[in-house]
Design a protein around this motif. Structure first.
Motif, PDB file in Angstrom:
ATOM      1  N   ASP A 148      -5.850  16.222  43.345  1.00 20.51           N
ATOM      2  CA  ASP A 148      -7.171  16.577  42.803  1.00 20.51           C
ATOM      3  C   ASP A 148      -7.387  15.875  41.456  1.00 20.51           C
ATOM      4  O   ASP A 148      -8.522  15.699  41.014  1.00 20.51           O
TER       5      ASP A 148
ATOM      6  N   ASP B 263     -11.088  14.600  39.858  1.00 18.63           N
ATOM      7  CA  ASP B 263     -11.302  14.466  38.421  1.00 18.63           C
ATOM      8  C   ASP B 263     -10.755  15.662  37.628  1.00 18.63           C
ATOM      9  O   ASP B 263     -11.257  15.986  36.557  1.00 18.63           O
TER      10      ASP B 263
ATOM     11  N   LYS C  51      -7.995  17.725  35.380  1.00 19.80           N
ATOM     12  CA  LYS C  51      -6.971  17.385  34.370  1.00 19.80           C
ATOM     13  C   LYS C  51      -5.920  18.493  34.333  1.00 19.80           C
ATOM     14  O   LYS C  51      -6.265  19.675  34.320  1.00 19.80           O
TER      15      LYS C  51
ATOM     16  N   LEU D 155      -4.701   8.617  35.798  1.00 14.49           N
ATOM     17  CA  LEU D 155      -6.021   9.250  35.812  1.00 14.49           C
ATOM     18  C   LEU D 155      -6.019  10.638  35.175  1.00 14.49           C
ATOM     19  O   LEU D 155      -7.061  11.216  34.912  1.00 14.49           O
ATOM     20  N   ASN D 156      -4.817  11.147  34.909  1.00 14.40           N
ATOM     21  CA  ASN D 156      -4.733  12.409  34.170  1.00 14.40           C
ATOM     22  C   ASN D 156      -4.718  12.161  32.662  1.00 14.40           C
ATOM     23  O   ASN D 156      -4.786  13.095  31.875  1.00 14.40           O
TER      24      ASN D 156
ATOM     25  N   ALA E 183     -15.171  11.635  47.532  1.00 14.13           N
ATOM     26  CA  ALA E 183     -16.216  12.161  46.627  1.00 14.13           C
ATOM     27  C   ALA E 183     -17.338  12.826  47.442  1.00 14.13           C
ATOM     28  O   ALA E 183     -17.887  13.853  47.029  1.00 14.13           O
TER      29      ALA E 183
END
Ligand SMILES: N[C@@H](CCC(=O)N[C@@H](CS)C(=O)NCC(=O)O)C(=O)O
Length: 214
Positions: A123, A128, A130, A180-181, A210
């Motif tokens: 995820d 997106d 975090k 991406l984190n 998406a």
């Protein structure tokens, strides 16, 4: 020869890195295929009516006419033999040792680095999301990933083996769990992951995910 009917079964939200690997392989081959989904959250894959019930009850499940197969790297190897180069694009390197190395990397990414897979679930990549800082075991696994990927890519080229192979997509996905984190990933590996992520086949999967978000 009549065209085989190919169907790829995915989880309903397209969050599976293993489905992505098969999806990318089919796209790279230029094959036409149907996409079907099974809702893992609702346990649809555990119900007797589901196609893959007799197999491992996991996605990805690939059907080619009446042949059914699960386990993503077994599927991509099968696809490269069934739809072989030069008629279709190559998924694995031509060279014997490089091909073995690509399979090694795929097997390693699927069996090691568990703390990264747990603490940086996909995820992060497709939703997106975090996540909090890595635990000690997460940091240890990340250090191992950086060391191994760094050694594999010490030649400084944009792909593992001179030209793209499916192992590049798998390795980039593992790195992107961290990149991406916002984790502190060595720059050369971040660049490699970003380069691999631009591929049209990968971007198609990202877009698909998406569209199914939420
Ligand atoms: N090693 C397998 C892993 C497949 C896998 O873990 N699939 C998950 C979704 S990401 C699944 O189907 N989980 C449902 C379950 O195991 O009950 C592969 O490479 O295909």
């Amino acid at each position: 020869m009549t065209r085989p009917v190919i169907t790829l079964w995915s989880d309903a939200n397209f969050y599976s890195p293993y489905v992505m690997s098969v999806y990318v392989a089919l796209q790279e081959k230029g094959l036409t295929f149907n996409l079907k989904t099974v809702d893992l959250n609702k346990g649809e894959h555990l119900q007797a009516g589901w196609k893959g019930y007799g197999l491992t009850r996991r996605v990805p499940l690939l059907e080619v006419d009446t042949f059914e197969l699960t386990e993503s790297s077994a599927i991509t190897e099968y696809l490269d033999e069934r739809f072989a180069p030069p008629q279709w694009e190559r998924l694995y390197p031509h060279d014997l040792e490089k091909r073995a190395r690509a399979r090694q990397i795929q097997a390693w990414l699927r069996s090691d680095l568990m703390p990264i897979r747990e603490e940086r679930s996909t995820d992060v990549i497709f939703g997106d999301v975090k996540k909090p800082a890595l635990s000690a075991s997460g940091q240890k696994a990340a250090a191992k990933l950086y060391e191994t990927a760094g050694a594999l890519l010490s030649h400084g080229k944009p792909n593992l083996f001179g030209e793209w192979s499916i192992a590049d997509t798998d390795l980039a996905l593992m790195l992107n769990r961290l990149v991406l984190n916002g984790d502190d990933v060595p720059e050369a590996l971040e660049d490699y992951a970003a380069f691999q992520w631009q591929r049209a086949s990968v971007q198609r999967y990202v877009a698909l995910s998406a569209r199914h978000a939420g």
